[in-house]
Design a protein around this motif. Sequence first.
Motif, PDB file in Angstrom:
ATOM      1  N   ASP D 166      57.440  24.127  43.274  1.00 14.60           N
ATOM      2  CA  ASP D 166      56.559  24.742  42.275  1.00 14.60           C
ATOM      3  C   ASP D 166      56.427  23.815  41.070  1.00 14.60           C
ATOM      4  O   ASP D 166      57.422  23.462  40.445  1.00 14.60           O
ATOM      5  CB  ASP D 166      57.159  26.078  41.830  1.00 14.60           C
ATOM      6  N   LYS D 168      54.234  24.539  38.521  1.00 11.14           N
ATOM      7  CA  LYS D 168      53.798  25.355  37.375  1.00 11.14           C
ATOM      8  C   LYS D 168      52.663  24.699  36.594  1.00 11.14           C
ATOM      9  O   LYS D 168      52.492  24.939  35.397  1.00 11.14           O
ATOM     10  CB  LYS D 168      54.975  25.617  36.436  1.00 11.14           C
ATOM     11  N   ALA D 169      51.886  23.833  37.254  1.00 16.24           N
ATOM     12  CA  ALA D 169      50.743  23.170  36.592  1.00 16.24           C
ATOM     13  C   ALA D 169      51.171  22.477  35.309  1.00 16.24           C
ATOM     14  O   ALA D 169      50.371  22.302  34.398  1.00 16.24           O
ATOM     15  CB  ALA D 169      49.627  24.177  36.314  1.00 16.24           C
ATOM     16  N   THR D 170      52.435  22.126  35.209  1.00 11.14           N
ATOM     17  CA  THR D 170      52.944  21.420  34.031  1.00 11.14           C
ATOM     18  C   THR D 170      53.557  20.105  34.480  1.00 11.14           C
ATOM     19  O   THR D 170      54.431  20.097  35.346  1.00 11.14           O
ATOM     20  CB  THR D 170      54.016  22.258  33.314  1.00 11.14           C
ATOM     21  N   THR D 171      53.079  18.993  33.874  1.00 15.38           N
ATOM     22  CA  THR D 171      53.437  17.688  34.426  1.00 15.38           C
ATOM     23  C   THR D 171      54.943  17.476  34.487  1.00 15.38           C
ATOM     24  O   THR D 171      55.480  17.115  35.534  1.00 15.38           O
ATOM     25  CB  THR D 171      52.807  16.571  33.577  1.00 15.38           C
ATOM     26  N   SER D 172      55.640  17.770  33.360  1.00 19.62           N
ATOM     27  CA  SER D 172      57.079  17.449  33.377  1.00 19.62           C
ATOM     28  C   SER D 172      57.803  18.286  34.435  1.00 19.62           C
ATOM     29  O   SER D 172      58.662  17.782  35.153  1.00 19.62           O
ATOM     30  CB  SER D 172      57.684  17.682  31.996  1.00 19.62           C
ATOM     31  N   ILE D 175      57.173  16.733  37.769  1.00 25.93           N
ATOM     32  CA  ILE D 175      57.991  15.545  38.051  1.00 25.93           C
ATOM     33  C   ILE D 175      59.373  15.968  38.520  1.00 25.93           C
ATOM     34  O   ILE D 175      59.839  15.560  39.593  1.00 25.93           O
ATOM     35  CB  ILE D 175      58.119  14.668  36.784  1.00 25.93           C
ATOM     36  N   ASP D 176      60.031  16.842  37.757  1.00 28.02           N
ATOM     37  CA  ASP D 176      61.390  17.241  38.130  1.00 28.02           C
ATOM     38  C   ASP D 176      61.408  17.903  39.497  1.00 28.02           C
ATOM     39  O   ASP D 176      62.278  17.619  40.329  1.00 28.02           O
ATOM     40  CB  ASP D 176      61.972  18.186  37.066  1.00 28.02           C
ATOM     41  N   ALA D 177      60.405  18.790  39.741  1.00 26.20           N
ATOM     42  CA  ALA D 177      60.361  19.469  41.032  1.00 26.20           C
ATOM     43  C   ALA D 177      60.214  18.440  42.159  1.00 26.20           C
ATOM     44  O   ALA D 177      60.926  18.481  43.161  1.00 26.20           O
ATOM     45  CB  ALA D 177      59.206  20.454  41.065  1.00 26.20           C
ATOM     46  N   THR D 200      50.227  13.808  39.899  1.00 27.68           N
ATOM     47  CA  THR D 200      50.940  13.100  38.836  1.00 27.68           C
ATOM     48  C   THR D 200      52.439  13.261  39.023  1.00 27.68           C
ATOM     49  O   THR D 200      53.196  12.290  38.973  1.00 27.68           O
ATOM     50  CB  THR D 200      50.526  13.666  37.468  1.00 27.68           C
ATOM     51  N   LEU D 204      54.858  10.081  39.750  1.00 22.23           N
ATOM     52  CA  LEU D 204      55.809   9.683  38.707  1.00 22.23           C
ATOM     53  C   LEU D 204      57.244   9.929  39.152  1.00 22.23           C
ATOM     54  O   LEU D 204      58.151   9.166  38.810  1.00 22.23           O
ATOM     55  CB  LEU D 204      55.505  10.430  37.404  1.00 22.23           C
ATOM     56  N   GLU D 224      43.304  13.665  37.851  1.00 17.98           N
ATOM     57  CA  GLU D 224      43.916  13.337  36.561  1.00 17.98           C
ATOM     58  C   GLU D 224      44.052  11.822  36.484  1.00 17.98           C
ATOM     59  O   GLU D 224      44.309  11.161  37.495  1.00 17.98           O
ATOM     60  CB  GLU D 224      45.293  13.997  36.437  1.00 17.98           C
ATOM     61  N   PRO D 226      46.394   9.802  35.623  1.00 17.47           N
ATOM     62  CA  PRO D 226      47.573   9.204  36.264  1.00 17.47           C
ATOM     63  C   PRO D 226      47.422   9.145  37.778  1.00 17.47           C
ATOM     64  O   PRO D 226      47.844   8.167  38.405  1.00 17.47           O
ATOM     65  CB  PRO D 226      48.711  10.144  35.864  1.00 17.47           C
TER      66      PRO D 226
END
Lengths: 328, 509, 340, 309
Positions: D166, D168-172, D175-177, D200, D204, D224, D226
């Motif tokens: 997941d 969550k439509a959030t870049t950071s 990345i972690d996921a 992205t 990344l 995007e 990136p």
Amino acid sequence: MTQRLDDTPARKHKPLLAGNGFGSNILALALVTLAIFAFLALTRQNFATWQNLNSILFGVSIDFLAIVGFTYVMVMREIDLSVGSVFAFTGTLTGALLVGGWGFWPAAGVALLAAAAIGFVNGFLVVRFNINSLMLTIGSMLLVRGLSNVLANDLGGQTYPRAFRSLARTNLFDIRITIVVMIVLVLLAWGFQRRAALYRKMCFIGENVKSATVHGIQVGTIKILAFVASAMTAGVAGIFTASRITHADVRMGLGLEFVMVTAAIIGGASLYGGRGDLRGSALGLLLLALVLNGMIMYDIEPVFQQFVIGALLIATVAFDTVLNRRGQ
Amino acid sequence: MSVAGTLPHAQTSSVAAQPILSLSRVSKSYGAVQALREVGFDVARGEVHAILGENGAGKSTTLKIIHGEIEPDEGEIRLSGRVTSASDRAEGDIAMVHQELAVFANMSVAENIFVGRMPRRGGRIDFARMHRRAAELLELFGVQVDTREILGQLTPGQQQIVEILRAVESDASLLILDEPTSGLNNREAETLMALIKRLRESGHTILYVSHRLPEVLEIADDITVLRDGQFVETLRNEGLSEDDLIRRMVGRDLGPVAVSDLSSVAAAPVALAVKGMSLSGAFEDVTIDVRKGEIVGVFGLEGSGAEPFSQALFGIVPPTSGSLSLLGKPVRDVSPAGLMRRGLGYLNGNRKEAGLYMDRTIADNVSAPVLDRFSRLGLVDAGKVDELARTDIRRFAIRVPGPEGRPRELSGGNQQKVAISACLANAPEVIVLNEPTRGVDVGAKAELHDVVRNEAAAGKALLVFSSDLPELLRLVHRIVVMRSRRVAGEVGGADMTEAAVMALAAGNR
Amino acid sequence: MSSIRKTSFLRSARLEQETLTFTVVILLALVLTSISPAFLDPNNLASLQTAVAPNLIVALGMMTLFMIGRFDLSVGAVMGISGIASAMALDAGMPVPVAFATGIMTGAAIGAFNGLLVAYLGINHLIVTLGVLYMTRGVIEVVMSGQQLGGFTSFPEGFSMLGQWGFGGLSGIFLFSLILCIGFEGFMRLTLPGRKLLFLGGNPVAAEAMGIARRRTEFWCFVLSGGLAALAGVLMTARVGMANRYMGDGLEMQIFIACLIGGGSIAGGKGSYVGALAGVLFVTLLTNAFNLLLVPSEWQAVVIGAVLVLVLVADGIMVLRKRGRPWRNILGLWPSRLAT
Amino acid sequence: QDGSGRTYVYASQLQGHPYLLDSLLGMDYAQKQFGVTVERIGPQGWDPVAGAEAVEQAIARKPAGIITTLWEPGAVPGIRRAMEQGIPVVVIEAVTPDDGGALTFIGLDNYAAGVDTAKELIERGGKSGSYVASGNWGASNTDAKFKGLTEYLEANSDWKLAGRIDDKATTSTAIDAAKTMFNTYPDINAVIGLDSSSGTGICLAAEELEKDIADLTVIVHDREDPVLECIQDGVIDASIVNKTALQAFMAVQMLEAYNDQKIGLANVPISADNKAAGVNPFPAQIYMGTEVIDGDNVDQFTRANLPKY
Ligand SMILES: Nc1ncnc2c1ncn2[C@@H]1O[C@H](COP(=O)(O)OP(=O)(O)OP(=O)(O)O)[C@@H](O)[C@H]1O
Ligand SMILES: Nc1ncnc2c1ncn2[C@@H]1O[C@H](COP(=O)(O)OP(=O)(O)OP(=O)(O)O)[C@@H](O)[C@H]1O
Ligand SMILES: [Mg+2]
Ligand SMILES: [Mg+2]
């Protein structure tokens, strides 16, 4: 009587990690975290790999930067809900300036100064007009989020210069620099909380601000400093995150403040002040990261994550409250 | 005042002879302290019965037991001959005004008077009636405030009156007033006397506690004296003098005890010099000098400005004008931190509010003001802290297992000792003490007095604020008396008597 | 008797800040009327009504908690899950009234859970309601993850009417919310239980001593807050005609802010339902202004945040003044410096 | 430039979202081409309520037409109201089952996009292997794309789904996921990113892990900046993109055609009198289909190389 006094041991049954009644007892938390770690390590062969642990730590280490000041604000019975916004604003501002052709240090410097200014205003207003910081920082949270969105809009999805990305990937003794920083800070915090006069003053302020005042502790100054620190550490984390995600993301740092509260509380901080421990906050973040990592490793329906975090938060505090009635 | 008949009438019982209230062998101890020991006396129906005693004599405890707030350890309490339990009395026909204010600053005056018992028509509150009634009651005191005013806007004195009226309005046949006049100015106090008399006429019984002997002599029918938690005797108020009462309260004759005479300090240099200090709205133009080795008392009834003055002196709410110099050096930065650095020590009047950290160890408590002195490079030397704690525990004979003890587990008196240790930890040259023995039993009190005298003997300058006049008279060289926000005058040496001070404080009685 | 200084109605009713907010709202409305023809357009007015209604209903509950010194961050999530609950009930073929009740019950139950933990276990309300916010959102995701986009749709006519009725230019739920608001205001000002809320918020210790049941009152206030959020959720579901996972997303903060701007304080003992109305109106009108004047909306958060900060500073100064702090001590550059 | 000068309103949430930037670009182009004005109102970020208000308050501006989006149904009553008042409404990008009677939906068939993704995977990564899917789970478009993807792979290949993450439509978060994903499934053969942040995140994450995923087949969605860079770097094999600019352009074009009697879309002889007959002269949906960005054509897609209007 004198006799009896002198043979009382200097400190009776001091808990292992508890420090000297300052900070908080993170032993229990450490054990829980360890247990979860052990469980995952034993049941998932890909968990205990250097790669994975490194990834987890790296993720934690960046949020950790943001929680440093936040934790000590909580020690003083205040709270700073604007961290998430400041985090986004500082990061995006740095990126925007870089895109605008600035050098890294000037850009980061200016962004951090902006963050410090926000923190100062928060602290100053809280101290001078004794405004409830929860209410006030909701205001600044909104305000700063707005500004950060304005910036993000101008950038319109552009990527930041490639050079900037290497920042988050900088290594020190082939470990990510943020991880090194985190470890160093945790060790420093250990000493700080054991020995530093400043930390004790913070605890006294959190415990009973009026007593602290009549004891000549500079309540106002210390509080303002803490808010500035909170904003600046959030800012540093924001800069690293910006360098990580390489472009302006409007959702950056959304809801971070509540992750921070959760982690800090799990880490032994109290909304009633007088407690709070950076080591604990770090463990709190680690715990959350481990849980999420574990849920992916077990391929658990992603949408369960929030539920688990919420339950974790309530359980922790309920446990703490019912154990040592720190309620009203 | 044309308010005859506005007062409720208590139903007078058939057996008028029988006392409405009688205590026998009532005892109560708080852990270490025996607050009451086998106290017993009767209160006749329809009379004003005063209870006298020094601070800590057990007056409030007695009243709270009668009111049914706390269970006595032993003894029985009869109402109109019937043995009652605490809960009976709590439910019953008794109203009490407590020593400490219990008001709602955010609600209107009228609502504060009626709280749970607002008159209702149908489901709604009958505001018209409530305010009309409230206005009548306020009129009794000629209190010039709108009953719709928010209580927070009133002076402490007016707030106290509102609380008194709350009890009056409850129309209980037994009315308990614990130091109701402590917050009142003269006129208000007189009005209260008048009101009490009318209540008596209308058949109510009043139990009355006050440190103001003249007013007791004025209104009381019977006077019961307590000393160190024990019943001394109940006197009929006929041809008694204040001295008779004081002798019985204190149990010994009081001269200025063990006080080194002024001449020795007259020469000493001025350590604290306050000139024309004012805090707009709180006090005006206060000028006081205190010499090394001198103990100066400041006495003022509630609302006299004494309390805000002591706070302004320490910069808790900095004064607006005037000048201040410590040890001959003028001080500009009037903030607690700044003043402490220049050798001023401050003891807050209410230890629970400010002065202690209830859940921190004694060591933490006493070291809080001197952390900087005990640290190098910002790191605290735990050894020194522990050492300080141990010496203080010995020096002040604090009854506590050790430096790890916590104020919450201590008796009030010992808590007070901890607070004072913290105040003196910094070895201040000039010491401002507020209510140094509040809520402290007689034994501890004496110990604390010795501490104060020793500091003076060691050449420190002390300024003692206390509402406990007997204590001041015993403790200090001279007393500066404040009234209506100004210095009303000063008494010292031979003419330093309770009467003289009261005359200044309460304004010619 | 000699003359007594009358206390202004606004002060005795503690409506000072409410009045200020209302004045600003009216000014805003006047400005918009004069510079944007679209403002008085029936469509715009209709939109304003449907925007105000649900927020006002939720704000009533939040304001009740503010009065006793508590708040509830779970309202947004409760709003969402209650709408879904009633939609599922309809889906299962239950009659409209049952479905309606199901939704309300769900919300009230969550409110009761909050109340239990806060009032009886003494756990801090921020933690409890924040945790419940997470958990409820989680449940919503789980329930909806099977669902098509838009979640449950196609409700019986009777249900949709709940949210869509109205007459003239007036939306039914808007009228309903107004009546509710006035009802609550009356309750708070005219009845003893209503006043008790303010006694409790003003001085809990004394209030308990006067025999006001703190815990029970707190508990029921949380139930009320949950129930009202649920009501708003069900009505909105009925209006939109679909129950979906996004309803009430982030609503808690908007309500919180509206209540603060409307004169509430988390310190308790203060606040009024007309204040909640004023706050909600202000925020809604501000959004409207941005839409009508084509101002880039990213500035909206900046403005609301700034307004909130100003309100708090003004209130802080007022409180200090009432405590008799001299001006130079509040605003002076060096409050602790003695002027020589 | 000698256009009708009509004014349309693009009322929607997520005005600031990078994903919709080329939607805006398409609108700017349309403005120029048709000499019309497109006003934009609505919240920056994800805010269903404010989005709905934007549509309703757009009506008050009495525009010649309204363009909006339906990721969630909040705006449906607004659309219904606009149509009742004769203001034509076109929905772009995303639509709910009940579209409030909008004239048409112009955008992506997410299910089909999922199928295209599957085809691309098979073409580039062969017929079998194990893969992980990253997305904003719970969001409708992710869910629909995932459905298309899995069903097509089921039917036409032996690709196995190893797990889902997941972002969550959030870049950071993405990345972690994605990092956790790489660590959890070290020996997968492909990664699919269904949300605009997924690509992205995946790219990344690999960079941060210093993991060479060139041999992995990485198919993502959207463009995007990136992501495009990562395609240039060869980290991402291909991205399936919606023709966002086109959907926005066509929205304006259709509305013009409908309003402009000289073009007369309103009166296409479907019936004697479409209005009277209650005939909607628009096609029910207009699907954009997808385009594939890969190393060969990526330069044509980079923002820097796109024209401005
Ligand atoms: N809650 C308490 N806990 C412990 N000790 C108490 C408590 N209340 C009173 N005491 C002790 O009991 C004794 C009698 O207290 P009490 O308040 O009755 O004195 P008092 O006569 O009312 O004094 P004052 O004139 O100051 O009101 C004092 O020694 C006091 O320290
Ligand atoms: N909360 C507590 N926990 C543990 N012990 C207590 C507590 N409160 C009081 N004690 C013990 O009971 C004893 C009496 O305390 P208490 O406060 O009731 O007396 P006091 O009247 O206040 O004493 P003093 O006259 O010195 O003010 C103390 O010595 C203390 O050791
Ligand atoms: Mg007493
Ligand atoms: Mg005591």
